[in-house]
Design a protein around this motif. Structure first.
Motif, short mmCIF file in Angstrom:
data_model
loop_
_atom_site.label_atom_id
_atom_site.label_comp_id
_atom_site.label_asym_id
_atom_site.label_seq_id
_atom_site.Cartn_x
_atom_site.Cartn_y
_atom_site.Cartn_z
N GLU A 1 0.81 -1.22 0.00
CA GLU A 1 0.00 0.00 0.00
C GLU A 1 0.84 1.27 0.00
O GLU A 1 0.39 2.33 -0.43
N THR B 1 -7.70 -1.27 -0.78
CA THR B 1 -6.33 -1.45 -1.31
C THR B 1 -6.11 -0.65 -2.59
O THR B 1 -7.06 -0.29 -3.31
N VAL C 1 -2.71 -9.53 -2.71
CA VAL C 1 -3.70 -9.10 -1.71
C VAL C 1 -4.21 -10.36 -0.99
O VAL C 1 -4.56 -11.34 -1.64
#
Ligand SMILES: Cc1cc2nc3c(=O)[nH]c(=O)nc-3n(C[C@H](O)[C@H](O)[C@H](O)COP(=O)(O)O)c2cc1C
Length: 200
Positions: free
Chosen positions: A56, A106, A65
């Motif tokens: 991030e 995200t 992820v």
């Protein structure tokens, strides 16, 4: 319309739980369906791992992820609206929900180039709080909550946004019982009208 409820309260024994239940009854009365993430019950992990942080913060963009985050993102993209229901903790959402934003919003999904998060029809923030609306307006906390929850966390990820505080719900004040019926009715109506645009 399917509504995704993100619910964050540590106890079943709470006024916030009744707000949630009435909101759902309202949804169902209007023919809406819902899915839910009960963040405490599902023990959703809300602290970022180092790898997540590096992804991030643009150090390691290629990191993947995690599956539990992707599951939340799929719930969002399968829904038409999102509703956050929680008690106010220190003038913000509980850490459990703040951490949900840290991990689920995200890069590439909720922000950055080529975002894959769909723009939802509506975002609702339903928050129970011990203090009164008079206090929230006088102290500027109302404006701060609107800025953070609506303008920053929801932003253009939803077409219309609405923040409702169910105030005076502390167990130590008689206001809790005085406001109870009207708060629960309002929660029902918010559910029933959740397909409609917010009233400015
Ligand atoms: C750790 C903690 C922090 C809280 N901070 C606030 C706050 O900043 N402002 C406020 O109005 N109420 C605050 N409250 C009161 C909660 O919002 C309150 O528990 C809730 O509105 C209603 O209670 P229930 O749903 O748990 O029955 C806080 C409660 C706890 C436990």
């Amino acid at each position: 319309m399917q509504v995704f409820i993100v619910y964050a309260h540590p106890s079943e024994e709470s006024f916030t739980r009744h707000i949630r239940d009435h909101f759902i009854k309202g949804l169902e009365s209007a023919g809406h369906s819902y899915i839910e993430s009960d963040l405490y019950k599902m023990n959703f992990r809300t602290d970022m791992s180092e790898t997540e942080y590096l992804r991030e913060a643009y150090y390691k963009r290629e990191a993947s992820v995690p599956a539990d985050v992707i599951a939340e993102q799929e719930k969002i993209n399968s829904s038409g609206a999102i509703a956050f229901i929680f008690p106010l903790f220190w003038s913000d959402a509980p850490a459990k929900l703040v951490g949900w934003f840290d991990r689920v919003w995200t890069y590439g999904f909720a922000y950055g180039e080529n975002r894959t998060m769909k723009q939802l029809e509506k975002g609702m923030v339903l928050c129970s709080a011990g203090n009164t609306m008079e206090y929230f307006h006088r102290t500027g906390i109302m404006g701060a909550l609107e800025k953070v929850m609506l303008d920053d966390r929801l932003f253009d990820r939803v077409k219309t946004r609405e923040l409702v505080i169910f105030d005076g719900t502390s167990r130590e004040t008689p206001l809790r019982e005085q406001n109870r019926a009207s708060h629960l009715e309002r929660a029902f109506q918010l559910g029933a009208q959740c397909g409609l645009p917010s009233i400015p």
